[in-house]
Design a protein around this motif. Structure first.
Motif, short mmCIF file in Angstrom:
data_model
loop_
_atom_site.label_atom_id
_atom_site.label_comp_id
_atom_site.label_asym_id
_atom_site.label_seq_id
_atom_site.Cartn_x
_atom_site.Cartn_y
_atom_site.Cartn_z
N PRO A 166 -3.65 0.14 6.54
CA PRO A 166 -3.90 0.80 5.23
C PRO A 166 -4.92 1.94 5.30
CG PRO A 166 -4.09 -1.61 5.06
CD PRO A 166 -3.87 -1.30 6.49
N GLU A 167 -5.89 1.83 6.23
CA GLU A 167 -6.90 2.90 6.32
C GLU A 167 -6.28 4.19 6.85
OE1 GLU A 167 -10.21 1.43 8.58
OE2 GLU A 167 -10.65 -0.08 7.05
N LEU A 168 -5.44 4.03 7.89
CA LEU A 168 -4.73 5.19 8.45
C LEU A 168 -3.81 5.78 7.38
CD1 LEU A 168 -3.93 6.98 10.91
CD2 LEU A 168 -2.18 5.29 11.44
N LEU A 169 -3.14 4.91 6.63
CA LEU A 169 -2.24 5.36 5.56
C LEU A 169 -3.01 6.22 4.56
CD1 LEU A 169 0.41 5.28 3.85
CD2 LEU A 169 -0.39 3.13 2.90
N GLN A 170 -4.19 5.73 4.15
CA GLN A 170 -5.01 6.45 3.18
C GLN A 170 -5.41 7.82 3.73
OE1 GLN A 170 -5.49 5.47 -0.01
NE2 GLN A 170 -6.35 7.52 -0.16
N GLU A 171 -5.80 7.82 5.00
CA GLU A 171 -6.23 9.05 5.67
C GLU A 171 -5.08 10.07 5.73
OE1 GLU A 171 -7.64 9.69 10.12
OE2 GLU A 171 -8.50 7.87 9.22
N PRO A 186 0.80 -1.24 0.00
CA PRO A 186 0.00 0.00 0.00
C PRO A 186 0.83 1.29 0.00
CG PRO A 186 -0.28 -1.24 2.08
CD PRO A 186 0.44 -2.14 1.12
N LEU A 187 2.06 1.24 0.54
CA LEU A 187 2.89 2.46 0.57
C LEU A 187 3.26 2.93 -0.83
CD1 LEU A 187 5.46 1.69 3.42
CD2 LEU A 187 3.61 3.35 3.52
N PHE A 188 3.32 1.98 -1.77
CA PHE A 188 3.80 2.33 -3.12
C PHE A 188 2.67 2.24 -4.14
CE2 PHE A 188 7.23 0.44 -0.58
CZ PHE A 188 8.04 1.56 -0.46
N HIS A 189 1.49 2.51 -3.64
CA HIS A 189 0.29 2.47 -4.47
C HIS A 189 0.43 3.47 -5.62
CE1 HIS A 189 -3.91 2.28 -5.50
NE2 HIS A 189 -3.97 3.60 -5.43
N GLY A 190 -0.01 3.06 -6.79
CA GLY A 190 0.00 3.99 -7.93
C GLY A 190 1.28 3.94 -8.76
N GLU A 195 -0.86 14.22 18.24
CA GLU A 195 -1.59 15.32 17.60
C GLU A 195 -0.76 15.87 16.43
OE1 GLU A 195 -2.83 19.89 18.46
OE2 GLU A 195 -2.48 18.65 20.22
N MET A 196 0.56 15.95 16.65
CA MET A 196 1.45 16.48 15.60
C MET A 196 1.66 15.45 14.49
SD MET A 196 4.39 18.61 17.69
CE MET A 196 5.09 17.32 18.70
N ILE A 197 1.75 14.17 14.90
CA ILE A 197 2.07 13.09 13.96
C ILE A 197 1.11 11.92 14.22
CG2 ILE A 197 3.91 11.51 13.19
CD1 ILE A 197 5.79 13.75 14.65
N PRO A 198 -0.06 11.95 13.55
CA PRO A 198 -1.11 10.97 13.87
C PRO A 198 -0.67 9.50 13.82
CG PRO A 198 -1.96 12.69 12.46
CD PRO A 198 -0.49 12.95 12.57
N SER A 199 0.29 9.17 12.97
CA SER A 199 0.66 7.74 12.85
C SER A 199 1.78 7.36 13.82
CB SER A 199 1.09 7.40 11.42
OG SER A 199 2.41 7.88 11.18
N TYR A 200 2.15 8.28 14.74
CA TYR A 200 3.25 8.01 15.67
C TYR A 200 3.02 6.68 16.41
CZ TYR A 200 6.30 8.38 19.76
OH TYR A 200 7.23 8.11 20.72
N GLY A 201 4.06 5.82 16.40
CA GLY A 201 3.99 4.55 17.13
C GLY A 201 3.23 3.45 16.39
N MET A 202 2.75 3.76 15.18
CA MET A 202 2.01 2.75 14.42
C MET A 202 2.67 2.52 13.07
SD MET A 202 -1.98 3.57 15.11
CE MET A 202 -1.91 5.34 15.15
N SER A 203 2.46 1.33 12.53
CA SER A 203 3.00 1.04 11.19
C SER A 203 1.92 1.35 10.15
CB SER A 203 3.40 -0.43 11.11
OG SER A 203 3.40 -0.85 9.77
#
Length: 494
Positions: free
Chosen positions: A475-480, A140-144, A462-470
């Motif tokens: 994929p949903e968080l990635l899309q967001e 998903p990181l290299f989508h497109g 708050e500054m970095i929503p994906s902090y501590g997560m892969s």
């Protein structure tokens, strides 16, 4: 001369992208901490962070082939690419937060959307690129990501590269439209303007001469001002973010972690196109494969750049050698960094890297015409008079003893070194450097302020929503994250 000690909470050495990022984060986390910055030049971001001193690639591993090795069984390992991409996503989120909070404005002054492409020639390389594309496009990181080995399609993508090219050799490229060009010099200036508004004490033309421990356990920093005045400043925490100048300062601290570490300086040259007609015909960052024996940071690439809101075209880098650790450094830098505790580490690295030494010597001997010949492998119709030479920034690669590589291993990355009690940290190394500044500075905060992390975590999220997560595993968080950062930073196609 004044022996009076000036006390503060935090001292940042070097006014580049790393100190700018760390200072900005700390001001968000603990607004009342007093922060001082010392920079030996007369403004921010003038060494490695300067837009002419780095490639400006938002390193997301979309196009850099040195992050995707082919394994002996023929499969392609993309684990390093995933790591680098996730690190860049942290930077994008943090920059978006700063724009959304009106702490910085006009993101188009430092980041622009630009396709990232990989280009290879020859049957074996084309087969590798296809395999790499198949592996990456499932992630998903290299989508497109798109792949083509059709010369007609490539002519649409990269006319400057395909024009006048003999059609006999197999050629292929991948393309990702969500790549970026980042002006780290402009971003560094914006962050320092913001820090000054937050009452951070930024001192230009101040050179740090010594760092030592006081009996109370503080760090004392001895600085010389441009006017020749000597001052002493103490702080509970010191960050050395002085690019190539970090290693000599780290050695002055005497901490055990500074031993058995060396640095190997590599300089670079770029060719810059001065013919705007040619510049307008190319719109991408196109990365090729490094020559045999070449260091990873010498991967040839033909880059569209946006510098001072003007479109430019650069090709390079051609590696060079200078004993200086900074462009504005001294010819004694390399020799001065050799100490009894790292001399064997340094000698081992020299013995192990004869092919690199040979490569650098060959690169140094190139004439402008020979460089233009190399450019013609990318731009067959290139004319010598359309291109000028610029000297890029100095990079100091870390040399250290590692379990995997043994004594004197040359590291090609960015590395944070912290003292055991977390009161001092230094950033060493080079690429992907600036692109992963947010990840590197989160690393510093984690290592140096473990007792504060629980309290700070909500603000960091708050500054970095994906902090501590892969992001790969979410994929949903990635899309967001992708959608919101692209929108805030003006990268989405409207």
């Amino acid at each position: 001369m004044s022996n009076k000690q000036h006390k503060t909470d935090v001292i940042l050495i070097g006014a580049g992208i790393m100190s700018a990022t760390l200072g900005t984060m700390l001001k968000e986390l603990v607004p009342d901490w007093k922060i001082k910055v010392f920079e030996k030049l007369d403004s921010a971001g003038e060494e490695s962070s300067n837009e002419w001193n780095n490639a400006g690639t938002g390193h997301a591993a979309l196009c850099e082939l040195n992050y995707t090795d082919e394994k002996p069984d023929g499969s392609v390992d993309i684990s390093k690419a995933i790591k680098v991409n996730e690190q860049f996503q942290l930077s994008m989120q943090f920059w978006s937060y700063l724009v959304n909070q009106n702490l910085i404005s006009d993101p188009q002054d430092f980041i622009m959307p630009l396709p990232h492409m990989s280009l290879v020639q020859g049957e074996k390389n084309v087969a590798y690129l296809k395999k790499r594309f198949e592996t990456m496009s499932n992630n998903p990181l290299f989508h497109g990501m798109e792949f083509s080995d059709d010369p007609k399609k490539l002519m649409e993508w990269i006319p400057v590269i395909m024009n006048g090219r003999p059609s006999t050799e197999p050629i292929a490229a991948t393309k990702v439209d969500s790549g970026t060009d980042v002006n780290f010099g402009a971003l560094t200036h914006m962050l320092f303007d913001h820090l000054k508004n937050q009452n951070v004490d930024v001192n230009y033309n101040y050179q740090v001469k010594d760092i030592k421990r006081t009996s109370e356990g503080l760090w004392e920093v001895k600085v010389h001002s441009g006017s020749g005045k000597i001052e002493y400043h103490t702080a509970k925490f010191v960050f050395i973010g002085a690019g190539g100048g970090s290693l000599p300062l780290l050695q002055k601290t005497g901490i055990p972690e500074s031993k058995h570490v060396g640095g190997f300086p590599v300089s670079g040259l770029f060719l810059v196109c001065n013919n705007q007609e040619v510049v307008e015909q190319h719109h991408a960052k196109v990365y090729g494969k490094a020559a045999v024996g070449a260091p990873p940071m010498s991967v040839p690439h033909l880059d569209t750049r946006y510098i001072d809101n003007k479109k430019s075209l650069l090709f390079g880098p051609f590696a060079g050698f200078s004993p200086k650790f900074l462009k504005t450094g001294s010819n004694m830098d390399l020799l001065g960094s050799v100490k009894p505790n790292n001399v064997f580490t340094m000698l081992s690295a020299g013995a192990k890297n004869m092919s690199l030494t040979k490569y650098l010597v060959q690169q140094l001997m190139l004439s402008k015409e020979q460089r233009i010949e190399e450019l013609r492998e990318y731009v067959p119709t290139a004319k010598s008079e359309d291109w000028d030479t610029v000297v890029a920034g100095q990079r100091v690669q870390v040399i250290k003893d590692t379990e995997a590589g043994g004594k004197g291993t040359l590291q090609f990355g960015t590395e944070v070194i912290t003292g055991a009690n977390g009161s001092i940290a230094a950033l060493l190394g080079a690429s992907p450097g600036a692109s992963t500044a947010v990840h590197a500075m989160l690393d510093v905060i984690n290592k140096c302020f473990p007792e504060n992390m629980k309290e700070w975590e909500p603000k960091i999220k708050e500054m970095i929503p994906s902090y501590g997560m892969s992001l790969v595993e979410n994929p949903e968080l990635l899309q967001e994250v992708h959608t919101s950062t692209a929108q805030t930073l003006g990268l989405s196609e409207n």
